[in-house]
Design a protein around this motif. Sequence first.
Motif, PDB file in Angstrom:
ATOM      1  N   ARG A 145       0.839  -1.197   0.000  1.00 35.43           N
ATOM      2  CA  ARG A 145       0.000   0.000   0.000  1.00 35.43           C
ATOM      3  C   ARG A 145       0.871   1.243   0.000  1.00 35.43           C
ATOM      4  O   ARG A 145       1.840   1.314   0.756  1.00 35.43           O
ATOM      5  CB  ARG A 145      -0.920   0.021   1.214  1.00 35.43           C
ATOM      6  N   PHE A 171       2.754  -8.995  -1.591  1.00 35.41           N
ATOM      7  CA  PHE A 171       2.790  -8.057  -2.717  1.00 35.41           C
ATOM      8  C   PHE A 171       4.159  -8.097  -3.381  1.00 35.41           C
ATOM      9  O   PHE A 171       4.273  -8.094  -4.605  1.00 35.41           O
ATOM     10  CB  PHE A 171       2.477  -6.635  -2.230  1.00 35.41           C
ATOM     11  N   VAL A 208      -1.065 -12.076  -5.107  1.00 38.22           N
ATOM     12  CA  VAL A 208      -1.915 -10.880  -5.058  1.00 38.22           C
ATOM     13  C   VAL A 208      -3.207 -11.190  -4.304  1.00 38.22           C
ATOM     14  O   VAL A 208      -3.713 -10.345  -3.559  1.00 38.22           O
ATOM     15  CB  VAL A 208      -2.215 -10.348  -6.481  1.00 38.22           C
ATOM     16  N   THR A 251      -2.396 -10.896  -0.801  1.00 39.54           N
ATOM     17  CA  THR A 251      -2.220  -9.468  -0.510  1.00 39.54           C
ATOM     18  C   THR A 251      -3.564  -8.811  -0.239  1.00 39.54           C
ATOM     19  O   THR A 251      -3.754  -8.123   0.767  1.00 39.54           O
ATOM     20  CB  THR A 251      -1.517  -8.755  -1.688  1.00 39.54           C
ATOM     21  N   HIS A 252      -4.515  -9.016  -1.140  1.00 41.63           N
ATOM     22  CA  HIS A 252      -5.832  -8.396  -0.974  1.00 41.63           C
ATOM     23  C   HIS A 252      -6.547  -8.921   0.270  1.00 41.63           C
ATOM     24  O   HIS A 252      -7.184  -8.150   0.991  1.00 41.63           O
ATOM     25  CB  HIS A 252      -6.693  -8.588  -2.229  1.00 41.63           C
ATOM     26  N   ARG A 299      -5.160  -7.228   3.211  1.00 38.33           N
ATOM     27  CA  ARG A 299      -5.579  -5.825   3.260  1.00 38.33           C
ATOM     28  C   ARG A 299      -7.043  -5.678   3.673  1.00 38.33           C
ATOM     29  O   ARG A 299      -7.538  -4.574   3.850  1.00 38.33           O
ATOM     30  CB  ARG A 299      -5.413  -5.178   1.882  1.00 38.33           C
ATOM     31  N   ASN A 304      -9.620  -6.874   1.795  1.00 38.15           N
ATOM     32  CA  ASN A 304     -10.459  -6.885   0.598  1.00 38.15           C
ATOM     33  C   ASN A 304     -10.948  -8.316   0.376  1.00 38.15           C
ATOM     34  O   ASN A 304     -10.318  -9.094  -0.327  1.00 38.15           O
ATOM     35  CB  ASN A 304      -9.660  -6.374  -0.608  1.00 38.15           C
ATOM     36  N   GLY A 334     -12.020  -9.181  -3.497  1.00 39.90           N
ATOM     37  CA  GLY A 334     -10.849  -9.230  -4.372  1.00 39.90           C
ATOM     38  C   GLY A 334      -9.896 -10.338  -3.987  1.00 39.90           C
ATOM     39  O   GLY A 334      -9.332 -11.022  -4.840  1.00 39.90           O
ATOM     40  N   GLY A 335      -9.685 -10.530  -2.682  1.00 41.75           N
ATOM     41  CA  GLY A 335      -8.790 -11.582  -2.227  1.00 41.75           C
ATOM     42  C   GLY A 335      -9.270 -12.958  -2.658  1.00 41.75           C
ATOM     43  O   GLY A 335      -8.520 -13.741  -3.243  1.00 41.75           O
TER      44      GLY A 335
END
Length: 174
Positions: free
Chosen positions: A32, A69, A98, A101-102, A105, A107, A110-111
């Motif tokens: 981020r 990431f 990724v 990563t999502h 975070r 998400n 998205g994850g």
Amino acid sequence: MSSTSSGRAAGARDRDSEGRARNARPRDGLGRPLPYGADGVARQPEGVVRTPAETVAEAQELLEAGRPFHAHEVFEDAWKSRPAGERGLWRGLAQLAVGLTHAARGNVTGGARLLRRGAGAVREWTADTGEREPHGLDLAGLVAWAQELAVAVESGTAAPVDAAERAPRLRRET
């Protein structure tokens, strides 16, 4: 012309040494962007050509450090530099990183989506090539890990996701 708190001109774009637009803002461990001038995590250099063994080893270290990431960046370099017949594999591995990563975070959508997309890409590459453990990778284990994490993320049983704690093992434990 006004300037930002970092001394950059407002509206100015970050450029690399070749004049291409590049975001030079520091980033945290999950990639981020942070404010200019903040202490961030060192970014992975782009365009590094590594052997498959170097790629897997470096990505595993980054994953275990909770930096998926950055592992994605390593896989992306392999995706761009390896022979055409391997690119689907490395792209799928990048999508798995990724996805983690999502998820880390927060998400959820998205994850889970990227974890499933990456698992599908790895599964498809395996079906197309017949290879089960290229470069020592445990592809069946990675697909199972991604599917399980996607379900856990969507159901809320994995919240919050600790990227280091939930990092996959790229190679089968011996």
